[in-house]
Design an enzyme around this catalytic site. Structure first.
Site, PDB file in Angstrom:
ATOM      1  N   HIS A   1       6.902  -7.450   0.036  1.00  0.00           N
ATOM      2  CA  HIS A   1       7.948  -7.520   1.146  1.00  0.00           C
ATOM      3  C   HIS A   1       7.346  -8.890   2.296  1.00  0.00           C
ATOM      4  CE1 HIS A   1       9.793  -5.157   4.177  1.00  0.00           C
ATOM      5  NE2 HIS A   1       8.697  -4.214   4.922  1.00  0.00           N
TER       6      HIS A   1
ATOM      7  N   ARG B   1      13.662  -9.786  -4.459  1.00  0.00           N
ATOM      8  CA  ARG B   1      12.474  -9.950  -3.073  1.00  0.00           C
ATOM      9  C   ARG B   1      11.501 -10.859  -4.099  1.00  0.00           C
ATOM     10  NH1 ARG B   1       9.856  -5.908  -1.303  1.00  0.00           N
ATOM     11  NH2 ARG B   1       7.859  -6.236  -2.745  1.00  0.00           N
TER      12      ARG B   1
ATOM     13  N   TYR C   1       2.983  -2.510  -8.292  1.00  0.00           N
ATOM     14  CA  TYR C   1       3.963  -1.551  -8.148  1.00  0.00           C
ATOM     15  C   TYR C   1       4.610  -2.113  -9.283  1.00  0.00           C
ATOM     16  CZ  TYR C   1       6.008  -3.910  -3.323  1.00  0.00           C
ATOM     17  OH  TYR C   1       6.098  -4.704  -3.255  1.00  0.00           O
TER      18      TYR C   1
END
Length: 405
Positions: free
Chosen positions: A304, A300, A313
């Site tokens: 998200h 990805r 992160y």
């Protein structure tokens, strides 16, 4: 071609039978598990990141190539241009939707950036009579099924619950509840089998959803009832901010072994491999051989959803490494190297892409504003005092802003 692991060799496919290798995997220490996830995985690949087509003629001793290359032997140069067009236009639509959310036209958007090959490859493997159960990110599969892309945006604007008839394209409405669509797909596939039809069902979900109990239940029922369903997991490496090594102790595709059906990992950035492996799995289902788990190993590249900040992160170096495996650039390199497309093709596609972006903007901006009070309707058939109180409180909150909206 199978990309071999730099750690211990492990079976690329889980057969659904008890094996010593599976038992050894279960005994791995946490450190060994981390090493396993960090290593380059074994996966089915038919188009290298550099755009080289892998076939039986170039890799005669590769068992994976011998098994899966025939499933895309019919793909012509025109077909390759079509797959490229699908991915480019899907990415443009996706990027336009992200921009519209940033401009306040959509409440939220879940981008598929980087996952175009997994979705277009698997989507183009389907027959018209097959049935699809998506999550909320399968914009490329929706494109393959002929769903008007602007219909996808009504839900994210809050003006409808989907905007398309699932029976028209055999493409179910988007599912927001994580993992529940795998159960829906399993039940539908059980019905297909009882009806004696030779169609198949495919359920899409992510690596994070594989931790949901719904998915485990779907695996159990589909195996016991030999349902004609393909579980297509797009492992994009992150369940929001949780990496895969914190979600599971073994490679995801090997989970199928414990339920008694095959699992296979494919290069999710290789549109040809995704097409071939999905065709193979769908044919198994149609022949009455039961379910298959396909793990499309991809990435990805965006957030998200538009409410997420991936810089908190994950490292920029990680994304940069995956950008070198970009599924669109991979197929473009192949088309250029083989003379399958010229500058005129790419220029025409760019013009088509611009036209699509303009159309999407115009349609979304013409949509009505969502009814902010509609959330309180139809909660109870006969109304409820608490809902009335909450409605009044929310109305007062909205009225506190300038203009009362």
């Amino acid at each position: 071609m199978t990309v071999e692991s730099t750690a211990a060799r492990k079976p690329r496919r889980s057969s659904g039978t008890k094996r010593a290798a599976g038992a050894a995997s279960a005994r791995k220490t946490p450190a060994a598990t981390a090493q396993m996830h960090d290593a380059e995985p074994q996966l089915v690949q038919l188009l290298t990141p550099e755009g080289e087509r892998i076939g039986v003629d170039t890799h005669p001793d590769d068992a994976d190539v011998a098994e899966f290359a025939p499933f895309v032997a019919d793909i012509t140069t025109e077909d390759l241009r079509g797959l490229y067009r699908d991915m480019v236009l899907t990415r443009r639509f996706d990027g336009e939707a992200t921009a519209l959310q940033r401009q306040g036209e959509l409440g939220l958007w879940a981008s598929l950036l980087g996952q175009e090959a997994a979705q277009i490859g698997s989507g183009r493997a389907l027959r018209d009579d097959d049935y699809v159960f998506p999550t909320y990110r399968e914009h490329g599969v929706a494109w393959c099924r002929g769903v008007d892309p602007t219909n996808l945006l009504g839900m994210f604007r809050g003006v409808n619950h989907g905007g398309w008839d699932p029976t028209t394209n055999n493409f179910h409405l988007y599912t927001i509840v994580i993992g529940s669509q795998t159960l829906h797909a399993t039940g539908y596939a059980m019905g297909v089998a009882k009806d004696g039809a030779d169609s198949a069902v495919i359920a899409y979900f992510g690596d994070g959803a594989s931790s949901q109990g719904d998915v485990a239940e779907a695996f159990t029922f589909s195996a016991v009832y030999n349902s004609p369903v393909v579980f297509f997991c797009q492992n994009n490496q992150w369940a929001i901010s949780e990496p895969t090594e914190r979600q599971m102790r073994v490679p995801l595709y090997q989970r199928a072994q414990g339920f008694g059906f095959p699992g296979i990992r494919v290069d999710g950035n290789d549109v040809l491999a995704c097409l071939a492996v999905t065709r193979w799995a769908l044919e198994r289902a149609r022949r009455g051989e039961g379910p298959t788990l396909v793990e499309a190993f991809t990435y990805r590249m965006g957030a998200h959803t538009t409410s997420d900040d991936p810089t908190k992160y994950r490292r920029d170096e990680e994304r940069a490494a995956w950008e070198d495996r970009d599924p669109i650039l991979r197929l473009k390199a192949h088309l250029l190297a083989t003379g399958g497309a010229d500058d005129a093709f790419f220029e025409e596609l760019e013009a088509e892409s611009e036209k699509l972006g303009k159309h999407v903007r115009e349609v979304v901006r013409a949509m009505p504003d969502p009814d902010t009070m509609a959330i309180f309707e139809n909660v109870y058939a006969d109304g409820h005092a608490l809902v009335d109180e909450e409605r009044a409180q929310f109305a007062a909150y909205l009225a506190s802003f300038e203009g009362g909206e």
